[in-house]
Design an enzyme around this catalytic site. Structure first.
Site, mmCIF file in Angstrom:
data_model
loop_
_atom_site.group_PDB
_atom_site.id
_atom_site.type_symbol
_atom_site.label_atom_id
_atom_site.label_comp_id
_atom_site.label_asym_id
_atom_site.label_seq_id
_atom_site.Cartn_x
_atom_site.Cartn_y
_atom_site.Cartn_z
ATOM 1 N N TYR A 199 5.118 -9.273 -1.791
ATOM 2 C CA TYR A 199 4.258 -8.477 -2.657
ATOM 3 C C TYR A 199 4.558 -8.567 -4.149
ATOM 4 O O TYR A 199 3.792 -8.055 -4.954
ATOM 5 C CB TYR A 199 4.258 -7.026 -2.172
ATOM 6 N N PHE A 257 3.785 5.180 5.033
ATOM 7 C CA PHE A 257 2.354 5.484 5.196
ATOM 8 C C PHE A 257 1.629 4.222 5.645
ATOM 9 O O PHE A 257 2.195 3.142 5.649
ATOM 10 C CB PHE A 257 1.745 6.030 3.916
#
Length: 431
Positions: free
Chosen positions: A143, A431
């Site tokens: 990322y 999450f």
């Protein structure tokens, strides 16, 4: 339009690529959940989710922010964004696109699908006016190229309770402990959690529905542990809730006797006495040998309560990866530990609307960050801004690694002091 405003992208999340561009990236429809989620599970190795977990993520996922990559009618890639809110230095809670549920099937990797999914999610986040985007990474190396920097870390603790003792504060004896049903105590625990959020950058404001996440306890995922348990710390005079701990016990025996493990899910407390009382309880559960906590802040007070921190086997792990979606809005949203007035020369290859020079002026009361033509004083990429944003990593440390360049002498030290936080940032749950 202010100086730090930007032009909205011409393409929206709902636009269609040309037919010759390969798999189509589009929003999934509501009735496509099952094949979409099945593709996500397959991309992560094919392990089936529990019915409870599947239902929870079905309810939390936002269909209008859930993308699929479609090769004909087959779902070959997934990605989504959750409308989250994260605490930032100074106590504000700021909108953040929580990038999640990202996966591409092995048959379709290295075709640019991940880049296309990330592109569409960030364009959508920009259109929604979210200053930040964040994610947790199964593979952190992926990322950075999309501008995400490691903004929070966590520690995993494994405390041998018979070899480590606690020295609690003198008033911890006044605390009353009470075992309760986790679901029955959930509302009170969520109220205490909500009060804690502004006090530590990186904590997530749990919006309606998210209070179910810490209670998720499917039998299939227990791996030999007991059902989830909850203990409350209360003031005996007023009944005021001082803290809570959620945990499970994994029984284990060998020829020498019991060697069970206490697996700690959550510990939150409003004061030192309640915090110490909860940990004293967790470290005094019969028939156990080790207390394990997989995610604690790197400056957890427990490390200053134990007799021997070395034996707690603290292991440093990554947490939240963060990137500004709008540099100006993101830097204005937080407060600064010392006065700062610096021109940042920012490079953002993936979101070029952020590239350029920005004058950041701020202190503990507020900040402004506007585009400027003034000479640069510090040069960095958006990834470094994401890393330093919550105050857990200093700009000086990044400069020592060659990732921030000081253009004007003295600018680095002043900016680094301003960005630093009083407490370590921490993401309490994924999450």
């Amino acid at each position: 339009m202010t100086d730090n405003a930007y032009t909205r992208p011409r393409t929206s999340l709902r636009s269609r690529p040309r037919a010759d561009e390969g798999p189509e990236v589009r929003i999934r429809s509501a009735d496509e959940w099952d094949p979409w989620f099945a593709t996500l599970l397959r991309a992560f190795g094919g392990t089936e989710a529990s019915p409870e977990g599947r239902q929870l993520w079905h309810d939390l996922a936002e269909p209008e922010r859930s993308l699929g990559a479609y090769d004909g009618t087959a779902v070959v890639g997934t990605a989504g964004a959750l409308s989250l809110r994260v605490a930032v230095p100074g106590g504000s809670v700021v909108p953040m696109a929580g990038v999640a549920m990202v996966g591409v099937l092995p048959t379709h990797r290295r075709r640019g699908l991940l880049t296309a999914l990330m592109r569409r999610l960030l364009d959508d986040s920009r259109e929604r006016g979210e200053p930040l985007a964040g994610l947790t990474a199964s593979e952190p190396a992926i990322y950075g190229r999309f501008g995400y920097g490691l903004a929070t870390q966590r520690i995993r603790l494994a405390v041998p309770r018979h070899r480590v003792s606690l020295t609690p504060p003198p008033d911890s004896g006044r605390v009353r402990l009470r075992l309760v049903d986790p679901a029955e105590a959930a509302a009170a625990c969520e109220q205490l959690y909500a009060a804690r959020v502004p006090l530590r950058p990186g904590m997530l404001e749990r919006q309606p529905g998210w209070e179910r996440l810490p209670l998720l306890d499917p039998l299939a995922d227990r791996n030999g542990c007991s059902p989830l348990q909850c203990v409350l710390a209360e003031d005996p005079g007023t009944g005021l809730l001082l803290g809570y701990a959620r945990y499970a016990v994994r029984p284990e025996w060998d020829a020498s006797g019991p060697r069970g493990t206490v697996e700690v899910r959550d510990v939150e407390a409003a004061d030192p006495a309640g915090y110490a009382a909860l940990w004293s309880y967790l470290m005094d559960i019969d028939l156990t040998e080790t207390v394990v906590a997989d995610s604690r802040p790197v400056d957890d007070p427990l490390l200053h309560l134990v007799s021997d921190a070395r034996r707690c086997e603290a292991r440093l792990l990554d947490g939240l990866f963060l990137r500004p979606v709008d540099v100006g809005a993101a830097l204005e949203a937080r407060r600064y530990a010392a006065p700062v007035d610096v021109v940042l020369d920012v490079v953002d290859a993936f979101c070029p609307w952020n590239t350029g020079r920005w004058r950041l002026s701020g202190d503990a009361k507020g900040a402004s960050c506007l585009r400027t033509g003034d000479p640069a004083e510090l040069a960095l990429t958006v990834r470094e801004l994401g890393t330093a944003y919550l105050g857990g990593t200093t700009l000086a440390a990044l400069a020592a690694a060659g990732r921030v360049r000081e253009v004007r002498a003295g600018a680095l030290a002043a900016a680094s002091r301003a960005f630093t936080g009083e407490v370590a940032p921490w993401l309490p749950h994924s999450f």
